[in-house]
Design a protein around this motif. Structure first.
Motif, PDB file in Angstrom:
ATOM      1  N   PRO A  93       0.995  -1.176  -0.371  1.00  0.00           N
ATOM      2  CA  PRO A  93       0.173   0.014  -0.164  1.00  0.00           C
ATOM      3  C   PRO A  93       1.155   1.039  -0.110  1.00  0.00           C
ATOM      4  O   PRO A  93       1.742   1.372   0.482  1.00  0.00           O
ATOM      5  N   THR A  94       0.320   2.317  -1.172  1.00  0.00           N
ATOM      6  CA  THR A  94       1.240   3.425  -0.719  1.00  0.00           C
ATOM      7  C   THR A  94       0.582   4.805   0.505  1.00  0.00           C
ATOM      8  O   THR A  94       0.074   3.783   1.279  1.00  0.00           O
ATOM      9  N   ALA A  95       1.364   5.495   0.560  1.00  0.00           N
ATOM     10  CA  ALA A  95       1.420   6.338   2.021  1.00  0.00           C
ATOM     11  C   ALA A  95      -0.089   6.470   1.787  1.00  0.00           C
ATOM     12  O   ALA A  95      -0.934   7.270   3.276  1.00  0.00           O
ATOM     13  N   LYS A  96      -0.430   7.629   0.670  1.00  0.00           N
ATOM     14  CA  LYS A  96      -1.810   7.994   0.253  1.00  0.00           C
ATOM     15  C   LYS A  96      -2.630   6.803   0.906  1.00  0.00           C
ATOM     16  O   LYS A  96      -4.068   7.594   1.458  1.00  0.00           O
ATOM     17  N   ASP A  97      -2.676   5.593   0.511  1.00  0.00           N
ATOM     18  CA  ASP A  97      -3.362   4.815   1.087  1.00  0.00           C
ATOM     19  C   ASP A  97      -3.916   4.057   1.822  1.00  0.00           C
ATOM     20  O   ASP A  97      -4.433   3.555   2.838  1.00  0.00           O
ATOM     21  N   LEU A  98      -2.287   4.561   3.217  1.00  0.00           N
ATOM     22  CA  LEU A  98      -2.819   4.298   4.593  1.00  0.00           C
ATOM     23  C   LEU A  98      -3.010   5.608   5.819  1.00  0.00           C
ATOM     24  O   LEU A  98      -3.816   5.114   5.914  1.00  0.00           O
ATOM     25  N   VAL A  99      -2.909   6.723   4.598  1.00  0.00           N
ATOM     26  CA  VAL A  99      -3.485   7.856   5.559  1.00  0.00           C
ATOM     27  C   VAL A  99      -4.178   8.818   5.029  1.00  0.00           C
ATOM     28  O   VAL A  99      -4.624   9.505   5.420  1.00  0.00           O
ATOM     29  N   GLY A 100      -4.554   8.497   3.680  1.00  0.00           N
ATOM     30  CA  GLY A 100      -5.522   9.719   3.080  1.00  0.00           C
ATOM     31  C   GLY A 100      -5.153  10.937   2.015  1.00  0.00           C
ATOM     32  O   GLY A 100      -3.553  10.923   2.335  1.00  0.00           O
ATOM     33  N   ALA A 101      -5.723  11.266   1.417  1.00  0.00           N
ATOM     34  CA  ALA A 101      -5.447  12.355   0.739  1.00  0.00           C
ATOM     35  C   ALA A 101      -3.945  13.663   1.660  1.00  0.00           C
ATOM     36  O   ALA A 101      -4.813  13.658   3.022  1.00  0.00           O
ATOM     37  N   ALA A 102      -3.395  15.210   1.029  1.00  0.00           N
ATOM     38  CA  ALA A 102      -2.817  15.752   1.442  1.00  0.00           C
ATOM     39  C   ALA A 102      -3.591  16.850   1.658  1.00  0.00           C
ATOM     40  O   ALA A 102      -4.657  16.810   1.146  1.00  0.00           O
ATOM     41  N   PRO A 103      -3.595  17.682   2.846  1.00  0.00           N
ATOM     42  CA  PRO A 103      -4.141  18.286   3.275  1.00  0.00           C
ATOM     43  C   PRO A 103      -4.356  19.373   1.904  1.00  0.00           C
ATOM     44  O   PRO A 103      -3.056  19.566   1.210  1.00  0.00           O
ATOM     45  N   ALA A 104      -5.715  20.103   1.649  1.00  0.00           N
ATOM     46  CA  ALA A 104      -5.603  21.212   0.469  1.00  0.00           C
ATOM     47  C   ALA A 104      -4.248  22.601   0.900  1.00  0.00           C
ATOM     48  O   ALA A 104      -4.100  22.565  -0.011  1.00  0.00           O
ATOM     49  N   ASP A 105      -4.789  23.074   2.084  1.00  0.00           N
ATOM     50  CA  ASP A 105      -4.046  24.165   2.054  1.00  0.00           C
ATOM     51  C   ASP A 105      -2.965  24.371   3.624  1.00  0.00           C
ATOM     52  O   ASP A 105      -3.540  23.491   4.088  1.00  0.00           O
ATOM     53  N   ALA A 106      -1.738  24.853   3.947  1.00  0.00           N
ATOM     54  CA  ALA A 106      -1.387  24.982   4.950  1.00  0.00           C
ATOM     55  C   ALA A 106      -2.702  26.039   6.118  1.00  0.00           C
ATOM     56  O   ALA A 106      -2.500  25.836   6.921  1.00  0.00           O
ATOM     57  N   GLN A 107      -3.545  26.417   6.288  1.00  0.00           N
ATOM     58  CA  GLN A 107      -4.550  26.247   7.362  1.00  0.00           C
ATOM     59  C   GLN A 107      -5.023  24.556   7.736  1.00  0.00           C
ATOM     60  O   GLN A 107      -5.165  24.990   9.136  1.00  0.00           O
ATOM     61  N   THR A 108      -5.392  24.184   6.710  1.00  0.00           N
ATOM     62  CA  THR A 108      -5.963  22.952   7.403  1.00  0.00           C
ATOM     63  C   THR A 108      -4.085  22.051   7.936  1.00  0.00           C
ATOM     64  O   THR A 108      -4.556  21.720   9.305  1.00  0.00           O
ATOM     65  N   ALA A 109      -3.333  22.021   7.769  1.00  0.00           N
ATOM     66  CA  ALA A 109      -2.437  21.495   8.158  1.00  0.00           C
ATOM     67  C   ALA A 109      -2.213  21.820   9.499  1.00  0.00           C
ATOM     68  O   ALA A 109      -1.601  21.572  10.405  1.00  0.00           O
ATOM     69  N   SER A 110      -2.084  23.245  10.100  1.00  0.00           N
ATOM     70  CA  SER A 110      -2.032  24.658  11.498  1.00  0.00           C
ATOM     71  C   SER A 110      -2.924  23.732  12.049  1.00  0.00           C
ATOM     72  O   SER A 110      -3.583  22.966  13.194  1.00  0.00           O
ATOM     73  N   ASN A 111      -4.121  22.908  12.026  1.00  0.00           N
ATOM     74  CA  ASN A 111      -5.065  22.225  12.358  1.00  0.00           C
ATOM     75  C   ASN A 111      -5.255  20.477  12.887  1.00  0.00           C
ATOM     76  O   ASN A 111      -5.663  19.752  13.762  1.00  0.00           O
ATOM     77  N   SER A 112      -4.107  19.999  11.492  1.00  0.00           N
ATOM     78  CA  SER A 112      -3.585  18.853  12.389  1.00  0.00           C
ATOM     79  C   SER A 112      -3.146  18.229  13.309  1.00  0.00           C
ATOM     80  O   SER A 112      -2.333  19.260  13.973  1.00  0.00           O
ATOM     81  N   LYS A 113      -2.834  17.033  13.542  1.00  0.00           N
ATOM     82  CA  LYS A 113      -2.209  16.541  14.821  1.00  0.00           C
ATOM     83  C   LYS A 113      -0.325  16.013  14.641  1.00  0.00           C
ATOM     84  O   LYS A 113       0.589  15.643  15.178  1.00  0.00           O
ATOM     85  N   GLY A 114      -0.386  16.410  12.800  1.00  0.00           N
ATOM     86  CA  GLY A 114       1.405  16.533  12.715  1.00  0.00           C
ATOM     87  C   GLY A 114       2.407  17.139  13.172  1.00  0.00           C
ATOM     88  O   GLY A 114       1.892  17.876  13.482  1.00  0.00           O
ATOM     89  N   ILE A 115       3.494  16.407  12.576  1.00  0.00           N
ATOM     90  CA  ILE A 115       4.723  17.817  13.249  1.00  0.00           C
ATOM     91  C   ILE A 115       4.253  19.141  11.836  1.00  0.00           C
ATOM     92  O   ILE A 115       4.924  20.099  12.659  1.00  0.00           O
ATOM     93  N   ALA A 116       3.377  18.962  11.016  1.00  0.00           N
ATOM     94  CA  ALA A 116       3.241  20.416  10.264  1.00  0.00           C
ATOM     95  C   ALA A 116       2.914  21.463  11.556  1.00  0.00           C
ATOM     96  O   ALA A 116       2.684  22.905  11.639  1.00  0.00           O
ATOM     97  N   GLY A 117       1.572  20.488  11.610  1.00  0.00           N
ATOM     98  CA  GLY A 117       0.592  21.613  12.466  1.00  0.00           C
ATOM     99  C   GLY A 117       2.027  22.062  13.570  1.00  0.00           C
ATOM    100  O   GLY A 117       1.096  22.819  13.915  1.00  0.00           O
ATOM    101  N   TRP A 118       1.668  20.704  14.491  1.00  0.00           N
ATOM    102  CA  TRP A 118       2.314  21.070  15.500  1.00  0.00           C
ATOM    103  C   TRP A 118       3.313  22.368  15.604  1.00  0.00           C
ATOM    104  O   TRP A 118       3.445  23.191  16.267  1.00  0.00           O
ATOM    105  N   LEU A 119       4.648  22.614  14.348  1.00  0.00           N
ATOM    106  CA  LEU A 119       5.055  23.791  13.984  1.00  0.00           C
ATOM    107  C   LEU A 119       5.198  24.664  13.954  1.00  0.00           C
ATOM    108  O   LEU A 119       5.289  25.537  14.276  1.00  0.00           O
ATOM    109  N   GLN A 120       3.527  24.762  12.972  1.00  0.00           N
ATOM    110  CA  GLN A 120       2.845  26.218  12.570  1.00  0.00           C
ATOM    111  C   GLN A 120       2.380  27.052  14.159  1.00  0.00           C
ATOM    112  O   GLN A 120       2.430  27.289  14.930  1.00  0.00           O
TER     113      GLN A 120
END
Length: 156
Positions: A93-120
Motif C-alpha cells: 500500500p502507498t502512503a496515500k492509501d494508509l493516511v489519505g490525501a494531503a491537506p488542501a492548504d497550509a491552514q488545514t495543516a495547522s489544525n492537524s496533529k502532525g509535525i507540520a501542524g505542531w510546527l505552525q
C-alpha cells in the motif's frame, strides 16, 4: 520517504512545511509521500551524475574522482523495495492509501496533529509570546516615563 526525512533532520531545517512545499506538481497540487520520495531520489541521482560528469571533464579526469566508489546508501529507495514486492505478486500500500490525501492548504495543516501542524502552532505561540513581552515592555517604559515626568514636575 524515510531517507528524505533523515536528510531533513541531518540538515537541521527549521521550516519543514516550506521545505516540503517545493515538492509540487506542474499544476500546483502537492505530491504525496511516494511521489516526494521518487522526486528526492531523482534529484540525488541527478546531483551524483552531474558530479561524475564534472569529475571526468578536463584535468579532473586525472584526479581519480571518476573512479572513486561512493558509500552504499543507508536505506534503499521505495521504488527498489516495491519492485521486489511486485515481482512476487503482492502490492504494497502507498502512503496515500494508509493516511489519505494531503491537506488542501497550509491552514488545514495547522489544525492537524502532525509535525507540520505542531510546527505552525509552535511558531504562532512564539509570536504571541513575543507580542506579550513587547506589550509588557511598553507598559514598563510608559510607567518609567510617567515617573520621570512627575519627578521633573515636582522639582520645577
Amino acid at each position: 520517504i524515510t531517507p528524505f526525512l533523515i536528510e531533513i533532520a541531518k540538515e537541521g531545517h527549521n521550516n519543514i512545511p516550506q521545505t516540503l512545499d517545493q515538492f509540487r506538481h506542474a499544476d500546483g497540487t502537492r505530491m504525496d509521500a511516494d511521489e516526494i520520495a521518487n522526486d528526492h531520489e531523482r534529484r540525488v541521482m541527478d546531483m551524483r551524475s552531474n558530479k561524475m560528469r564534472r569529475a571526468k571533464r578536463g584535468l579532473g579526469s586525472f584526479s581519480g574522482m571518476s573512479t572513486m566508489e561512493l558509500p552504499a546508501p543507508e536505506m534503499t529507495a521505495v521504488s527498489a523495495r516495491a519492485k521486489g514486492q511486485r515481482s512476487s505478486g503482492a502490492v504494497a500500500p502507498t502512503a496515500k492509501d494508509l493516511v489519505g490525501a494531503a491537506p488542501a492548504d497550509a491552514q488545514t495543516a495547522s489544525n492537524s496533529k502532525g509535525i507540520a501542524g505542531w510546527l505552525q502552532r509552535r511558531s504562532q505561540e512564539q509570536q504571541e509570546e513575543q507580542m506579550r513581552k513587547n506589550e509588557y515592555w511598553t507598559q514598563v517604559m510608559q510607567k518609567k516615563d510617567a515617573e520621570k515626568a512627575a519627578a521633573a514636575q515636582a522639582a520645577a
